[in-house]
Design an enzyme around this catalytic site. Structure first.
Site, PDB file in Angstrom:
ATOM      1  N   ASP A 416      15.934  52.079  64.416  1.00  0.00           N
ATOM      2  CA  ASP A 416      15.561  53.381  64.157  1.00  0.00           C
ATOM      3  C   ASP A 416      14.934  53.940  65.854  1.00  0.00           C
ATOM      4  O   ASP A 416      14.680  53.485  66.761  1.00  0.00           O
ATOM      5  CB  ASP A 416      14.208  53.625  63.447  1.00  0.00           C
ATOM      6  N   GLU A 469      20.686  54.566  65.537  1.00  0.00           N
ATOM      7  CA  GLU A 469      19.934  55.939  65.295  1.00  0.00           C
ATOM      8  C   GLU A 469      20.128  56.476  66.890  1.00  0.00           C
ATOM      9  O   GLU A 469      18.779  56.287  67.331  1.00  0.00           O
ATOM     10  CB  GLU A 469      19.074  56.131  64.380  1.00  0.00           C
TER      11      GLU A 469
END
Length: 739
Positions: A416, A469
């Site tokens: 993330d 990401e």
């Protein structure tokens, strides 16, 4: 015969005052066994005990008991045993008698080489050393505790077993690595515990959960729990043997992103949370029926605040207690593999929450984080940033990643917020960030950490995938580190998502003037290995649901979304779709609710669900739709300049498969006799028509297929005339498998 005592043996050391006051940094120098010639002096600290006796083992007779002399009312007891004799304590409390081995009779526990490699940052498995590990030492069962706190004055293990009294089990400091350790006999799996840490200045910090805990109490409780080291009995050898091929750039990959707590509430009760057993019964069959190849779980590493959806993780080694125990989580993964599903976990090394029981100011200093808030605080989330330049912090994070991949057979991690790691000025105003040593904005320490992380995983778990990401144009995210890249397996294509969502939300009347929003993605579409993602971030924060953002009336909204999803599935790149989007959920995602399953009574919602399942099965059946996702030879635009009709067409190819042609009419007008080039002659089946009645469409189309004509068009020697349904995608191929 009267026993004579040598009173000199019962004199307490000078540092005993610090021990009694809870300030002693070296309790082993006072407590435990200390030789005094032919006898060993035994000192113990049991405040509030009525009396303490030594039970001494004798080689040729029954054990002998000896009273220990109390030192006033301090809780300190002193006794003697023959040199080298084995002993334990018999402690009389107000309401019970306890038999206990002496925790201070054990020598150093951790291997010196492991400590050295940890401090140098080359030990990638410190979780095997740190934390709580049940074990047997010298025939005595108990738990070995160890924790990294190099700047603490004193560290103790506290729990139910010592009435949360930090004076009872003070730990030994292994100075070179700043690691504290102790073996506590007589306890085992299931015990609650924390660390009580005294800072250098003598102040007690808030009680700290174990950074390496493998399980914790269910929030809002915050204690760590001792877990057994017994490994789960896996039965997924077949899956593990095939995993590399199932996750290669040439494989069909379609990911169902799930927030475990809000996918389905048991019995529809908003106050209940699904367990891993519930999800094994319901989520796995559903994902299989829908044709997804993988499930991606929003972070399930233990986290204190439910509203963070798990993205403010604190227990990087512990599956959240919200859903069950670690063996139940392992059983869920095992069942996914048995059903042919891979499992990807969202994993958050970019930041951590500042809860006082967690990592923040762990030993009284900025240990895991940066001291300077310009480097150590995320303004957007009010969280703390890991100090990626510190060896031990890097080892902590890398060992977490490896633990999920190795211990739990996780198939991949989605890392993330990578962009926030790469740039020192991420979401910061001028003056609120510190340049790197070269004066630039790149976070060189984070870049080095990411490369090391991916290199270690590539070496130790080569068939796992690591997905970034990453929302910027950082070059080489999925290139290998020897090539100068970051070493990820795939990258979310945030630019594609933004541009194409912008296009599909436009009034169809104006779409012809914005064709570039669809076309632009292919200018860089093969620069990385991409995952096309419609994630949870696109259906929250006031953005509304996907279907609610489509233009037109109720029917047109669904037609637009059907065509958009078909466009996505036929575009190069692996696929990811957040739960609820597959049924065109009308309202925005609510983490306190559940997917609106009742909406499936609406034929348009049920039709969307069927379309997504058919797209998944079709993508698997046609190599042209997955084998060359990362190869420019697998894609060719046929039509990308039809401004007046706002129609797109393209072809997909595979080395050993038949071609697929895709035609997308982005307007609500039916286009008759619309000519499209074809790569080959013969009969072309209408594999999927998103305007089909079974999907909730008007059933306009071409009667199941068309014959190619020898009329060169769009750079092809063959072509056909099509009836283009409104707001729909046609998928054509000379081969029609069972899907």
């Amino acid at each position: 015969m009267t026993r004579r005592y040598d009173d000199s043996l019962y004199i307490v050391p000078e540092q005993t005052g610090d021990l009694l006051a809870g300030r002693c940094s070296d309790p082993f120098s006072i407590l435990g066994r200390h030789n005094a010639g032919k006898v060993d002096i035994i000192r113990a600290f049991y405040p509030d005990a009525a009396k303490v006796r030594l039970v001494v083992q004798r080689p040729r007779s029954a054990p002998a008991e000896r009273a220990m002399r109390p030192v006033d009312d301090t809780g300190m007891y002193i006794g003697t045993v023959p040199q080298g004799a084995h002993y334990h304590f018999r402690i009389t409390w107000a309401d019970a008698v306890e038999e206990a081995a002496d925790p201070y009779s054990f020598g150093p526990l951790l291997d010196e080489e492991d400590l050295n490699t940890f401090s140098k940052g080359i030990n990638h498995h410190p979780e095997r050393m740190l934390g709580a590990h049940p074990m047997m030492i010298d025939g005595v069962e108990g738990v070995r505790f160890s924790v990294w706190a190099p700047n603490a004055r004193r560290v103790s293990v506290i729990g139910d077993f010592n009435i949360w009294d930090g004076r009872r089990h003070s730990m030994r400091l292994r100075h070179a690595a700043g690691v504290w350790e102790i073996f506590i006999p007589g306890i085992g799996a299931g015990e609650r515990y924390k660390f009580e840490i005294m800072a250098k200045n003598g102040s007690l910090l808030p009680q700290k959960a174990d950074p390496f805990a493998r399980f914790s109490e269910r929030p809002p409780a915050t204690a760590s729990l001792v877990m057994s080291d017994t490994r789960f009995a896996w039965s997924d050898d077949a899956w593990m043997g095939e995993r590399a091929g199932r996750q290669s750039p040439e494989a069909p990959i379609s990911i169902y992103e799930v927030h475990v707590s809000s996918w389905r509430r048991p019995g529809g009760d908003p106050d209940r949370t699904a367990t891993w057993n519930d999800l094994t019964r319901e989520l796995i069959p559903y994902a299989v029926k829908m044709g997804f190849t993988h499930i991606e779980l929003l972070p399930i590493m233990e986290y204190p605040f439910g509203g963070s959806w798990g993205y403010q993780s604190l227990g990087l080694f512990a599956p959240s207690a919200r859903h069950g125990k670690p063996p139940e989580f392992a059983a869920f993964i095992n069942a996914c593999h048995a059903a042919g599903l891979g499992v990807i976990l969202d994993w958050v090394p970019a930041h951590f929450p500042n809860d006082v029981h967690g990592l923040a100011c762990f030993d009284g200093t900025a240990l895991f984080e940066h001291m300077d808030p310009r480097e150590g605080v995320h303004r957007d989330w009010n969280t703390l940033i890991y100090n990626f330049g510190r060896h031990e912090v890097r080892a902590f994070l890398i060992s977490s990643a490896l633990m999920w991949l190795e211990r739990y057979h996780i198939d991949g991690l989605r890392v993330d917020a990578v962009a926030s790691m790469l740039y020192r000025d991420y979401s910061r105003v001028e003056g609120d960030w510190v340049p790197n040593v070269h004066g630039g904005r790149e976070n060189l320490e984070a870049v080095s950490f990411i490369r090391e992380l991916n290199d270690v995983i590539t070496r130790e778990v080569p068939d796992a995938i690591i997905i970034a990401e990453e929302s910027t144009a950082w070059p080489g995210v999925t290139h290998t580190t020897p090539e100068g890249g970051l070493g990820f397996s795939f990258k979310w294509n945030m630019g594609w998502m933004h541009d194409t969502l912008t296009f599909i939300q436009r009034d169809p009347l104006w779409r012809g003037y914005h064709l570039s929003e669809i076309l632009f993605g292919m200018h860089y579409g093969f620069s990385e290995r991409f995952v096309l993602s419609l994630s949870h971030d696109e259906v929250t924060h006031g953005k509304g649901s996907l279907v609610a953002r489509m233009p037109g009336d109720y029917w047109q909204k669904h037609a637009n979304l059907r065509s958009y999803l078909a466009f996505m599935w036929c575009h190069p790149g692996k696929k990811l779709l957040f739960m609820g989007c597959e049924i065109a959920q009308q309202h925005e995602w609510n983490h306190d609710g559940e997917v609106d399953w009742v909406a499936l009574n609406d034929p348009l919602k049920a039709g969307m669900q069927r379309l997504v399942a058919d797209l998944n099965h079709m993508m698997r059946a046609y190599p042209a739709l997955h084998e060359a996702d990362c190869d420019p030879r697998g894609f060719s635009w046929l039509i990308g300049d039809d401004v007046s009709n706002a129609v797109f067409a393209w072809a997909r190819f595979a080395p050993n498969g038949v071609p697929v042609v895709v035609v997308w009419n982005t307007t609500p007008l039916v286009r008759h006799q619309y000519r499209v080039g074809l790569p080959s002659g013969g009969y072309w089946h209408e594999v999927i028509n998103t305007d089909g009645e079974i999907y909730g469409g008007s059933n306009t189309g071409n009667g199941g297929g068309v014959n190619a004509q020898g009329q060169p068009t769009h750079g092809c020697n063959w072509s056909c005339e099509l009836t283009l349904p409104p707001l729909a995608v046609l998928i054509l191929s000379p081969f029609l498998p069972e899907v």
